[in-house]
Design an enzyme around this catalytic site. Sequence first.
Site, short mmCIF file in Angstrom:
data_model
loop_
_atom_site.label_atom_id
_atom_site.label_comp_id
_atom_site.label_asym_id
_atom_site.label_seq_id
_atom_site.Cartn_x
_atom_site.Cartn_y
_atom_site.Cartn_z
N ASN A 127 55.00 -25.14 35.82
CA ASN A 127 54.46 -24.86 37.16
C ASN A 127 54.97 -23.64 37.92
O ASN A 127 54.31 -22.94 38.57
CB ASN A 127 54.62 -26.29 38.01
N THR A 172 19.43 3.28 63.48
CA THR A 172 19.70 1.99 63.87
C THR A 172 18.43 1.09 63.35
O THR A 172 17.18 1.58 63.75
CB THR A 172 20.05 1.48 65.20
N HIS A 173 18.56 -0.01 63.20
CA HIS A 173 17.39 -0.92 62.42
C HIS A 173 16.63 -0.15 61.29
O HIS A 173 15.42 -0.35 61.21
CB HIS A 173 16.34 -1.23 63.77
N SER A 294 13.75 4.37 32.41
CA SER A 294 13.22 3.41 32.30
C SER A 294 12.75 3.31 30.88
O SER A 294 12.20 4.30 30.09
CB SER A 294 12.21 3.16 33.37
N LYS A 300 11.16 8.12 35.14
CA LYS A 300 12.21 7.47 36.16
C LYS A 300 13.65 7.93 35.71
O LYS A 300 14.02 8.16 34.65
CB LYS A 300 12.04 5.88 35.71
N GLU A 307 23.59 0.58 42.21
CA GLU A 307 22.82 -0.93 42.14
C GLU A 307 23.76 -1.90 41.60
O GLU A 307 23.98 -2.98 42.29
CB GLU A 307 21.55 -0.86 41.39
N GLN A 339 44.74 -24.01 37.18
CA GLN A 339 44.51 -23.40 36.00
C GLN A 339 43.10 -22.58 36.19
O GLN A 339 43.01 -21.31 35.34
CB GLN A 339 44.48 -24.15 34.77
N1 ARG Z 1 48.03 -23.20 32.03
C1 ARG Z 1 48.62 -23.80 33.45
C2 ARG Z 1 48.19 -22.96 34.45
O1 ARG Z 1 47.29 -22.24 34.53
C3 ARG Z 1 50.20 -23.58 33.33
C4 ARG Z 1 50.92 -24.87 34.10
C5 ARG Z 1 50.81 -26.00 33.32
N2 ARG Z 1 51.50 -27.10 34.06
C6 ARG Z 1 51.21 -28.28 33.85
N3 ARG Z 1 51.76 -29.14 34.48
N4 ARG Z 1 50.44 -28.66 32.99
O2 ARG Z 1 48.15 -23.44 35.79
#
Ligand code: ARG
Length: 474
Positions: A127, A172-173, A294, A300, A307, A339
């Site tokens: 995490n 403008t416009h 085109s 063209k 675009e 994720q």
């Molecule tokens: N692949 C996870 C993400 O992108 C990494 C963290 C995963 N953590 C967990 N507790 N499963 O967030």
Amino acid sequence: MSNISVPRDNAASGASPEKSHFSGRFSEPVTELVKRFTASVTFDKRLALVDIKGSLAHARMLTRQAVITAQDLADIERGMGEIEVEILADRFDWRVDLEDVHMNIESRLIAAIGDAGKRLHTGRSRNDQIATDIRLWLRGEIDGLVMLLRATQLALVGLAERHTDTIMPGFTHLQVAQPVTFGHHVMAYVEMLSRDEARMVDCRKRVNRLPLGAAALAGTSYPIDRESVARELGFDGVCENSLDAVSDRDFAIEFVSAAALVMTHLSRFSEELIIWMSQSVGFINLPDRFCYSSSIMPQKKNPDVPELIRGKTGRVNGNLVALLTLMKGQPLAYNKDNQEDKEPLFDTVDTVRDSLTIMVDLAAAIEVRPERMAAAVKRGFATATDLADYLVRKGLAFRDAHEAVALAVRDAEKMGKDLVELPLETLQGYSKLVSDDVYAVLSPEGSVASRNHIGGTAPAQVRLAAERARRRLA
Ligand code: ARG
């Protein structure tokens, strides 16, 4: 579920890869579909190099804090060195059953160096690891985009400098309003992009904080030293709340929002290029390398590149909404929802980078047709306001001047003439205050030259504005 992500069965142990995703706590494997559904390695492998960088900084800190040994660190550094080479040479075997970039690298490390590899994840969670990776990666990308924003501005300043005296109708416009210089028009985009640049630089400050040390959500009981990791990785400081560090992605949302504004500005410019290149306007031409033909109409030459820049703005706006929506329902702290932050973020960076890179080349290559602009400025009574201002200078109240000129325009339109083409006696029919000095203000050149204050369209002011921009961009 435990956050320790060392798979019980991994390549090192030679166990079946099918089981590698789950811990000793589980009694059945996930289905193939769930495996694919939850895996992120197909896209987050893009973070591999920053992941290694973060891991090495973490390992060095653990060594300084005597959590792992110097020998462990030496092994980890050697193993990661090999892995990095494999990744760069495209020889690394990315495995979907190992879920994400973190588990893939860690598993490979354990296979390469054994026990020291199993100690790397001490005091860390995926995490705080992923939050660190994204921030490290995004910081580098922001720096690249800032350079590109500056290069685009420089290309536009160059274009403006070549056309400080080129006169076109200002709208403008989308109706002819008043004459402006083409250089002034172009410098408007330099202003927009300079604010985009400032937004990126500002956003980077909040990106550049270290989440590592937050572990899964509550911090860790090991005697870690977060500040030293922050210093080694070039962060300005640490995220000060562990729950916030692992869960919020506001920095990414902020970045995509700034990116959406970049695209909005590029899209407006592209829209103008498309209009200007249309045969019925013909103010510019774009070199062939930005256009396609085109498959059915042989004559063209379509402005496909602008675009597409205009069209791709839609996906960046979509990415912004995706990230905002991703975040809004999440309770603290980390949830797997996060994720889903990567693909919109990666796509945004790719889209903005490519659009700006193309724009640097395109802006410098625009072929301007001053004669077409000059012809257009004569249609549409662009100097009507100048005539009203002239009458005011001679003593008439502005509303009366406005009305007198409105009548002159109505009659000139019937005659199929521009105001500057009306004889003096005719003009005097609308106000006795008109004398032969009126023709100086009725010419587009006189009109633009008179708007000679900061922010005005006079050629002298465009030269000054370009000079200021060059100084800022030097
Ligand atoms: N692949 C996870 C993400 O992108 C990494 C963290 C995963 N953590 C967990 N507790 N499963 O967030």
